[in-house]
Design a protein around this motif. Structure first.
Motif, PDB file in Angstrom:
ATOM      1  N   LEU A  83      15.444  83.643 -40.907  1.00 50.93           N
ATOM      2  CA  LEU A  83      15.542  82.833 -42.127  1.00 50.93           C
ATOM      3  C   LEU A  83      16.669  83.338 -43.023  1.00 50.93           C
ATOM      4  O   LEU A  83      17.470  82.558 -43.536  1.00 50.93           O
ATOM      5  N   GLN A  84      16.717  84.641 -43.216  1.00 48.93           N
ATOM      6  CA  GLN A  84      17.728  85.222 -44.101  1.00 48.93           C
ATOM      7  C   GLN A  84      19.128  85.072 -43.527  1.00 48.93           C
ATOM      8  O   GLN A  84      20.082  84.835 -44.272  1.00 48.93           O
ATOM      9  N   GLU A  85      19.262  85.174 -42.217  1.00 48.28           N
ATOM     10  CA  GLU A  85      20.568  85.033 -41.585  1.00 48.28           C
ATOM     11  C   GLU A  85      21.045  83.577 -41.571  1.00 48.28           C
ATOM     12  O   GLU A  85      22.232  83.317 -41.770  1.00 48.28           O
ATOM     13  N   GLU A  86      20.131  82.642 -41.343  1.00 52.05           N
ATOM     14  CA  GLU A  86      20.550  81.259 -41.103  1.00 52.05           C
ATOM     15  C   GLU A  86      20.480  80.353 -42.328  1.00 52.05           C
ATOM     16  O   GLU A  86      21.279  79.429 -42.437  1.00 52.05           O
ATOM     17  N   ILE A  87      19.521  80.578 -43.237  1.00 55.93           N
ATOM     18  CA  ILE A  87      19.423  79.675 -44.398  1.00 55.93           C
ATOM     19  C   ILE A  87      19.520  80.396 -45.738  1.00 55.93           C
ATOM     20  O   ILE A  87      19.495  79.752 -46.778  1.00 55.93           O
ATOM     21  N   TYR A  89      17.332  82.513 -47.134  1.00 49.40           N
ATOM     22  CA  TYR A  89      16.034  82.682 -47.795  1.00 49.40           C
ATOM     23  C   TYR A  89      15.183  83.642 -46.974  1.00 49.40           C
ATOM     24  O   TYR A  89      15.270  83.661 -45.740  1.00 49.40           O
ATOM     25  N   ALA A  90      14.334  84.389 -47.677  1.00 48.81           N
ATOM     26  CA  ALA A  90      13.250  85.145 -47.054  1.00 48.81           C
ATOM     27  C   ALA A  90      11.963  84.424 -47.421  1.00 48.81           C
ATOM     28  O   ALA A  90      11.975  83.495 -48.234  1.00 48.81           O
ATOM     29  N   THR A  91      10.870  84.860 -46.836  1.00 43.20           N
ATOM     30  CA  THR A  91       9.604  84.176 -47.078  1.00 43.20           C
ATOM     31  C   THR A  91       8.527  85.149 -47.536  1.00 43.20           C
ATOM     32  O   THR A  91       8.505  86.306 -47.114  1.00 43.20           O
ATOM     33  N   HIS A 110       9.366  82.680 -23.867  1.00 41.23           N
ATOM     34  CA  HIS A 110       8.380  82.108 -24.777  1.00 41.23           C
ATOM     35  C   HIS A 110       8.916  82.145 -26.199  1.00 41.23           C
ATOM     36  O   HIS A 110       9.708  83.017 -26.559  1.00 41.23           O
ATOM     37  N   MET A 111       8.471  81.191 -26.998  1.00 39.67           N
ATOM     38  CA  MET A 111       8.898  81.103 -28.395  1.00 39.67           C
ATOM     39  C   MET A 111       7.673  80.972 -29.281  1.00 39.67           C
ATOM     40  O   MET A 111       6.772  80.178 -28.988  1.00 39.67           O
ATOM     41  N   LYS A 112       7.661  81.746 -30.358  1.00 35.59           N
ATOM     42  CA  LYS A 112       6.618  81.662 -31.367  1.00 35.59           C
ATOM     43  C   LYS A 112       7.102  80.742 -32.482  1.00 35.59           C
ATOM     44  O   LYS A 112       8.210  80.935 -32.984  1.00 35.59           O
ATOM     45  N   ILE A 113       6.272  79.778 -32.859  1.00 35.56           N
ATOM     46  CA  ILE A 113       6.626  78.851 -33.937  1.00 35.56           C
ATOM     47  C   ILE A 113       5.856  79.253 -35.186  1.00 35.56           C
ATOM     48  O   ILE A 113       4.646  79.477 -35.134  1.00 35.56           O
ATOM     49  N   TYR A 114       6.587  79.350 -36.302  1.00 38.53           N
ATOM     50  CA  TYR A 114       6.013  79.748 -37.588  1.00 38.53           C
ATOM     51  C   TYR A 114       6.292  78.700 -38.655  1.00 38.53           C
ATOM     52  O   TYR A 114       7.318  78.016 -38.622  1.00 38.53           O
ATOM     53  N   LEU A 115       5.402  78.648 -39.629  1.00 38.18           N
ATOM     54  CA  LEU A 115       5.587  77.901 -40.866  1.00 38.18           C
ATOM     55  C   LEU A 115       5.860  78.928 -41.956  1.00 38.18           C
ATOM     56  O   LEU A 115       5.097  79.890 -42.098  1.00 38.18           O
ATOM     57  N   ALA A 116       6.951  78.741 -42.698  1.00 42.88           N
ATOM     58  CA  ALA A 116       7.317  79.669 -43.774  1.00 42.88           C
ATOM     59  C   ALA A 116       7.194  78.965 -45.121  1.00 42.88           C
ATOM     60  O   ALA A 116       7.760  77.885 -45.314  1.00 42.88           O
ATOM     61  N   THR A 117       6.458  79.576 -46.040  1.00 43.48           N
ATOM     62  CA  THR A 117       6.330  79.068 -47.404  1.00 43.48           C
ATOM     63  C   THR A 117       6.623  80.210 -48.372  1.00 43.48           C
ATOM     64  O   THR A 117       6.734  81.365 -47.975  1.00 43.48           O
ATOM     65  N   GLY A 118       6.742  79.862 -49.642  1.00 45.42           N
ATOM     66  CA  GLY A 118       7.073  80.888 -50.630  1.00 45.42           C
ATOM     67  C   GLY A 118       8.453  81.466 -50.408  1.00 45.42           C
ATOM     68  O   GLY A 118       8.640  82.682 -50.427  1.00 45.42           O
ATOM     69  N   LEU A 119       9.443  80.585 -50.199  1.00 45.89           N
ATOM     70  CA  LEU A 119      10.814  81.046 -49.948  1.00 45.89           C
ATOM     71  C   LEU A 119      11.452  81.574 -51.223  1.00 45.89           C
ATOM     72  O   LEU A 119      11.203  81.067 -52.310  1.00 45.89           O
ATOM     73  N   TYR A 120      12.285  82.602 -51.078  1.00 43.56           N
ATOM     74  CA  TYR A 120      13.080  83.123 -52.187  1.00 43.56           C
ATOM     75  C   TYR A 120      14.451  83.533 -51.644  1.00 43.56           C
ATOM     76  O   TYR A 120      14.577  83.908 -50.476  1.00 43.56           O
ATOM     77  N   PRO A 121      15.501  83.424 -52.465  1.00 39.88           N
ATOM     78  CA  PRO A 121      16.858  83.715 -51.986  1.00 39.88           C
ATOM     79  C   PRO A 121      17.002  85.150 -51.469  1.00 39.88           C
ATOM     80  O   PRO A 121      16.575  86.103 -52.127  1.00 39.88           O
ATOM     81  N   SER A 122      17.547  85.285 -50.290  1.00 41.30           N
ATOM     82  CA  SER A 122      17.838  86.579 -49.677  1.00 41.30           C
ATOM     83  C   SER A 122      18.727  86.317 -48.471  1.00 41.30           C
ATOM     84  O   SER A 122      18.344  85.571 -47.566  1.00 41.30           O
ATOM     85  N   GLN A 123      19.903  86.921 -48.434  1.00 42.99           N
ATOM     86  CA  GLN A 123      20.887  86.647 -47.382  1.00 42.99           C
ATOM     87  C   GLN A 123      21.116  87.892 -46.539  1.00 42.99           C
ATOM     88  O   GLN A 123      21.297  88.983 -47.078  1.00 42.99           O
TER      89      GLN A 123
END
Length: 174
Positions: A83-87, A89-91, A110-123
């Motif tokens: 998340l931090q690398e691509e958009i 934001y951290a969660t 295999h791939m794990k799918i996650y839902l991220a909420t409570g995003l805040y800016p972090s690069q």
């Protein structure tokens, strides 16, 4: 091992089945660590997607942040890093939604799918060769997203539908 490059190793497997049939299979060997895909929710209505170059199709594709789990990382740590690398934001909250297999007839991954909420800016610095375009999209308009010609990766479509159902269930419980 029948072939190997910087990114892939191809293995040959000779199998005999219980009915006497034999087959020679080739498969790409996976790293064993797996990968993650994250559906980040900027707010209750808005998902964030990325448009990035995909060498396999030689095109720009719209999808969710994703990447490999690095050695020593958990799936959750990898998801937050991606998340931090691509958009940018951290969660604060990651919810594991589902694990999917990627082309199990040919690839042990295999791939794990996650839902991220409570995003805040972090690069964090990523490994992409160019900045990724971050595309906000209302989850309520998911049918229009499905009609976009550059949103066609099966894993992103699966993640969208799984997260949409999860959010609907959470809303019903309120």
């Amino acid at each position: 091992m029948v072939a190997k490059s910087r990114f892939f190793a191809i293995e040959q497997i000779d199998l005999a089945f219980s009915n006497g049939q034999t087959r020679e299979y080739e498969r790409m060997a996976g790293s064993g660590r797996g990968a993650v895909m994250v559906v980040p929710m900027l707010d209750h209505e808005t998902m964030l997607l990325v448009r990035e170059y995909c060498a396999g199709t030689h095109s720009y594709e719209l999808g969710f942040p994703k990447g490999l789990i690095d050695p020593g990382e958990t799936g959750e740590q990898a998801a937050n890093r991606e998340l931090q690398e691509e958009i940018g934001y951290a969660t604060e909250q990651l919810q594991h939604i589902h694990d999917v297999a990627m082309a199990p007839a040919f690839f042990n991954a295999h791939m794990k799918i996650y839902l991220a909420t409570g995003l805040y800016p972090s690069q964090l610095e990523g490994d992409e060769p160019e900045p990724l375009e971050v595309v906000p999209w209302p989850i309520a308009d998911y049918q229009n997203l499905l009609s976009q010609p550059d949103f066609n990766e099966a894993r992103s479509i699966a993640a969208l539908m799984l997260v949409r159902d999860q959010l609907a269930q959470q809303q019903e419980l309120k």
